[in-house]
Design a protein around this motif. Sequence first.
Motif, PDB file in Angstrom:
ATOM      1  N   LEU A 164       0.837  -1.205   0.000  1.00 53.59           N
ATOM      2  CA  LEU A 164       0.000   0.000   0.000  1.00 53.59           C
ATOM      3  C   LEU A 164       0.867   1.249   0.000  1.00 53.59           C
ATOM      4  O   LEU A 164       0.613   2.208  -0.736  1.00 53.59           O
ATOM      5  N   PHE A 165       1.908   1.232   0.827  1.00 56.57           N
ATOM      6  CA  PHE A 165       2.786   2.394   0.920  1.00 56.57           C
ATOM      7  C   PHE A 165       3.498   2.637  -0.406  1.00 56.57           C
ATOM      8  O   PHE A 165       3.573   3.772  -0.892  1.00 56.57           O
ATOM      9  N   HIS A 166       3.998   1.571  -1.010  1.00 53.67           N
ATOM     10  CA  HIS A 166       4.689   1.711  -2.295  1.00 53.67           C
ATOM     11  C   HIS A 166       3.740   2.196  -3.384  1.00 53.67           C
ATOM     12  O   HIS A 166       4.080   3.064  -4.187  1.00 53.67           O
ATOM     13  N   ALA A 167       2.550   1.595  -3.421  1.00 47.89           N
ATOM     14  CA  ALA A 167       1.607   1.907  -4.501  1.00 47.89           C
ATOM     15  C   ALA A 167       1.100   3.343  -4.437  1.00 47.89           C
ATOM     16  O   ALA A 167       0.703   3.917  -5.450  1.00 47.89           O
ATOM     17  N   THR A 168       1.127   3.945  -3.248  1.00 51.41           N
ATOM     18  CA  THR A 168       0.666   5.330  -3.117  1.00 51.41           C
ATOM     19  C   THR A 168       1.835   6.323  -3.101  1.00 51.41           C
ATOM     20  O   THR A 168       1.626   7.513  -2.849  1.00 51.41           O
ATOM     21  N   GLY A 169       3.029   5.813  -3.382  1.00 50.47           N
ATOM     22  CA  GLY A 169       4.228   6.650  -3.328  1.00 50.47           C
ATOM     23  C   GLY A 169       4.104   7.962  -4.091  1.00 50.47           C
ATOM     24  O   GLY A 169       4.573   9.002  -3.638  1.00 50.47           O
ATOM     25  N   ARG A 170       3.471   7.895  -5.243  1.00 46.67           N
ATOM     26  CA  ARG A 170       3.338   9.101  -6.053  1.00 46.67           C
ATOM     27  C   ARG A 170       2.672  10.235  -5.281  1.00 46.67           C
ATOM     28  O   ARG A 170       2.822  11.400  -5.626  1.00 46.67           O
ATOM     29  N   PHE A 171       1.916   9.902  -4.241  1.00 37.63           N
ATOM     30  CA  PHE A 171       1.172  10.916  -3.505  1.00 37.63           C
ATOM     31  C   PHE A 171       1.747  11.226  -2.122  1.00 37.63           C
ATOM     32  O   PHE A 171       1.110  11.886  -1.319  1.00 37.63           O
ATOM     33  N   HIS A 172       2.935  10.706  -1.830  1.00 40.59           N
ATOM     34  CA  HIS A 172       3.581  11.148  -0.588  1.00 40.59           C
ATOM     35  C   HIS A 172       5.090  11.235  -0.713  1.00 40.59           C
ATOM     36  O   HIS A 172       5.730  11.837   0.144  1.00 40.59           O
ATOM     37  N   ASP A 173       5.654  10.634  -1.760  1.00 47.41           N
ATOM     38  CA  ASP A 173       7.104  10.702  -1.900  1.00 47.41           C
ATOM     39  C   ASP A 173       7.511  12.088  -2.399  1.00 47.41           C
ATOM     40  O   ASP A 173       7.041  12.550  -3.441  1.00 47.41           O
ATOM     41  N   PRO A 174       8.407  12.753  -1.644  1.00 45.76           N
ATOM     42  CA  PRO A 174       8.797  14.125  -1.994  1.00 45.76           C
ATOM     43  C   PRO A 174       9.290  14.297  -3.428  1.00 45.76           C
ATOM     44  O   PRO A 174       9.169  15.386  -3.984  1.00 45.76           O
ATOM     45  N   CYS A 175       9.817  13.217  -4.043  1.00 45.07           N
ATOM     46  CA  CYS A 175      10.359  13.395  -5.385  1.00 45.07           C
ATOM     47  C   CYS A 175       9.265  13.707  -6.403  1.00 45.07           C
ATOM     48  O   CYS A 175       9.555  14.085  -7.529  1.00 45.07           O
ATOM     49  N   TYR A 176       8.004  13.554  -6.012  1.00 45.78           N
ATOM     50  CA  TYR A 176       6.894  13.900  -6.908  1.00 45.78           C
ATOM     51  C   TYR A 176       6.261  15.239  -6.538  1.00 45.78           C
ATOM     52  O   TYR A 176       5.240  15.625  -7.114  1.00 45.78           O
ATOM     53  N   ALA A 177       6.863  15.936  -5.573  1.00 46.04           N
ATOM     54  CA  ALA A 177       6.231  17.137  -5.005  1.00 46.04           C
ATOM     55  C   ALA A 177       5.754  18.135  -6.065  1.00 46.04           C
ATOM     56  O   ALA A 177       4.677  18.703  -5.956  1.00 46.04           O
ATOM     57  N   ARG A 178       6.548  18.319  -7.115  1.00 48.51           N
ATOM     58  CA  ARG A 178       6.176  19.352  -8.093  1.00 48.51           C
ATOM     59  C   ARG A 178       4.909  18.990  -8.860  1.00 48.51           C
ATOM     60  O   ARG A 178       4.277  19.860  -9.456  1.00 48.51           O
ATOM     61  N   GLU A 179       4.503  17.715  -8.829  1.00 45.25           N
ATOM     62  CA  GLU A 179       3.297  17.302  -9.566  1.00 45.25           C
ATOM     63  C   GLU A 179       2.044  17.362  -8.707  1.00 45.25           C
ATOM     64  O   GLU A 179       0.947  17.119  -9.195  1.00 45.25           O
ATOM     65  N   TRP A 180       2.222  17.690  -7.411  1.00 48.74           N
ATOM     66  CA  TRP A 180       1.070  17.659  -6.499  1.00 48.74           C
ATOM     67  C   TRP A 180       0.113  18.823  -6.696  1.00 48.74           C
ATOM     68  O   TRP A 180      -0.999  18.801  -6.165  1.00 48.74           O
ATOM     69  N   GLU A 181       0.534  19.830  -7.433  1.00 48.35           N
ATOM     70  CA  GLU A 181      -0.353  20.970  -7.651  1.00 48.35           C
ATOM     71  C   GLU A 181      -0.984  20.965  -9.042  1.00 48.35           C
ATOM     72  O   GLU A 181      -1.775  21.835  -9.383  1.00 48.35           O
ATOM     73  N   GLU A 182      -0.602  19.988  -9.848  1.00 43.67           N
ATOM     74  CA  GLU A 182      -1.176  19.902 -11.191  1.00 43.67           C
ATOM     75  C   GLU A 182      -2.656  19.533 -11.124  1.00 43.67           C
ATOM     76  O   GLU A 182      -3.074  18.818 -10.217  1.00 43.67           O
ATOM     77  N   PRO A 183      -3.445  20.002 -12.106  1.00 45.21           N
ATOM     78  CA  PRO A 183      -4.862  19.629 -12.094  1.00 45.21           C
ATOM     79  C   PRO A 183      -5.000  18.126 -12.347  1.00 45.21           C
ATOM     80  O   PRO A 183      -4.255  17.550 -13.118  1.00 45.21           O
ATOM     81  N   GLY A 184      -5.934  17.507 -11.670  1.00 47.91           N
ATOM     82  CA  GLY A 184      -6.163  16.082 -11.889  1.00 47.91           C
ATOM     83  C   GLY A 184      -5.520  15.172 -10.866  1.00 47.91           C
ATOM     84  O   GLY A 184      -5.812  13.971 -10.840  1.00 47.91           O
ATOM     85  N   VAL A 185      -4.642  15.722 -10.008  1.00 42.79           N
ATOM     86  CA  VAL A 185      -4.002  14.857  -9.011  1.00 42.79           C
ATOM     87  C   VAL A 185      -5.023  14.227  -8.090  1.00 42.79           C
ATOM     88  O   VAL A 185      -4.904  13.051  -7.757  1.00 42.79           O
ATOM     89  N   GLU A 186      -6.002  15.022  -7.674  1.00 41.78           N
ATOM     90  CA  GLU A 186      -7.044  14.502  -6.794  1.00 41.78           C
ATOM     91  C   GLU A 186      -7.678  13.262  -7.407  1.00 41.78           C
ATOM     92  O   GLU A 186      -7.849  12.238  -6.744  1.00 41.78           O
ATOM     93  N   GLY A 187      -8.022  13.372  -8.689  1.00 44.53           N
ATOM     94  CA  GLY A 187      -8.630  12.245  -9.389  1.00 44.53           C
ATOM     95  C   GLY A 187      -7.689  11.057  -9.472  1.00 44.53           C
ATOM     96  O   GLY A 187      -8.100   9.913  -9.249  1.00 44.53           O
ATOM     97  N   ASP A 188      -6.423  11.324  -9.791  1.00 40.98           N
ATOM     98  CA  ASP A 188      -5.435  10.254  -9.864  1.00 40.98           C
ATOM     99  C   ASP A 188      -5.329   9.542  -8.516  1.00 40.98           C
ATOM    100  O   ASP A 188      -5.266   8.313  -8.454  1.00 40.98           O
ATOM    101  N   PHE A 189      -5.316  10.336  -7.462  1.00 38.87           N
ATOM    102  CA  PHE A 189      -5.206   9.764  -6.122  1.00 38.87           C
ATOM    103  C   PHE A 189      -6.409   8.874  -5.815  1.00 38.87           C
ATOM    104  O   PHE A 189      -6.265   7.738  -5.360  1.00 38.87           O
ATOM    105  N   ALA A 190      -7.591   9.400  -6.107  1.00 36.42           N
ATOM    106  CA  ALA A 190      -8.813   8.639  -5.845  1.00 36.42           C
ATOM    107  C   ALA A 190      -8.809   7.323  -6.619  1.00 36.42           C
ATOM    108  O   ALA A 190      -9.183   6.267  -6.072  1.00 36.42           O
ATOM    109  N   ALA A 191      -8.363   7.375  -7.881  1.00 31.77           N
ATOM    110  CA  ALA A 191      -8.363   6.162  -8.709  1.00 31.77           C
ATOM    111  C   ALA A 191      -7.444   5.099  -8.129  1.00 31.77           C
ATOM    112  O   ALA A 191      -7.803   3.917  -8.042  1.00 31.77           O
TER     113      ALA A 191
END
Lengths: 196, 196
Positions: free
Chosen positions: B158-185
């Motif tokens: 679970l932790f690995h699979a959600t990495g895109r939404f908590h790993d700092p190396c993706y931080a710059r993508e957290w403000e892009e439109p659609g992240v909420e949807g990606d996270f929910a999916a």
Amino acid sequence: MAPTSETLTAERILEATEEVLRRHGPAKATVVDVARALGVSHGSVYRHFRTKAALREAVTKRWLDRTCEELSGIVIADRDPETRLRDWTAALFAAKRRKAGEDPELFATYMVLVGENGEAVGEHIADMTAQLTRIVEAGVESGTFAATTDPGTTARALFHATGRFHDPCYAREWEEPGVEGDFAAVLDLLVKGLRP
Amino acid sequence: MAPTSETLTAERILEATEEVLRRHGPAKATVVDVARALGVSHGSVYRHFRTKAALREAVTKRWLDRTCEELSGIVIADRDPETRLRDWTAALFAAKRRKAGEDPELFATYMVLVGENGEAVGEHIADMTAQLTRIVEAGVESGTFAATTDPGTTARALFHATGRFHDPCYAREWEEPGVEGDFAAVLDLLVKGLRP
DNA sequence: CATCTGACAGATTTCAATATCTGTCAGCTG
DNA sequence: CAGCTGACAGATATTGAAATCTGTCAGATG
């Protein structure tokens, strides 16, 4: 290196650039080096690529596209969608891991290039998820996968959720013991989540 | 900054170090700066921390632990495991995104620190997956989640699979439109994969 | 006439001298 | 005597001058 008398083409420049990048690394590879390797003046290189950045972007795209083509065969393979999904994901992981392990310096070079052009990366991710989308669609049609959300969204989710096993920023962890197990656990969870 | 006459304690040094890092950034923050901020000689700082690296590691651990504590409440909340899992993951994402968005420079500073001490990060990840493991265990016990693999393995997945939404190396993508949807999916897919 | 060259201006990188920092320790201070 | 200071040696970072590179373009070349 050898000043061939063939006409100077974008293709030849790209090959020379890859060679220069392999030799000198991303920081010290100059377009003067590329011109020297081809036995022409650097002005001639600028006839084919407007800027150094454009040249590097073209090299990056080529590299990304090659990875993409390696996987395209699995998408249309004659197997059930779940197997294709597992094979595709495993092949992506294996390909990335092999490249990172075989020639770490070259891989680091391409990681720098990839970091320079976010745009090319975006296109590449779009290509990859398009491949995944086709597999998901096949699964939905055959009833192997549930049709709760549209295939594109599901494909993006699969790509994101497996990021740890194909995103270059995790490359250094791909040789640690237990990755195989971690990969299997994530993939199993996702496949179960797809079933009706 | 003010040369207080209180006794010099590890705690006070850590606070001053955080302040210096906030002001000067990770590259230019020196232990001489820290000593100056405390109104003591830098030799005194070395009485409490053997090296500059040890001081930075202690600051990193403190920061990581604070994030950890923010989430611990959700683990023991009085709700069904699936909700707790969703809440915990969403809270982790929200916390990281808030920190990265509110003060990007400070976040970048901590990303540098985190990159310096792989060990502290490893411990932090162990702490986080331990929290997730408790939620998964609760779910398995109550029959909400299938017991196909051991809870620890599932938690790691679970932790690995959600990495895109908590790993700092993706931080710059957290403000892009659609992240909420990606996270929910991703989260929906994982939750479905957990059910019996 | 299409392609290539080489000199050029401004931007970037290199390099070596200089300044600052890290970590230690003998001795000062309260 | 426990805790702190400040001078010191070696390591690291900063600086500014010199070298190289990028991108352009008028003119050479075939």
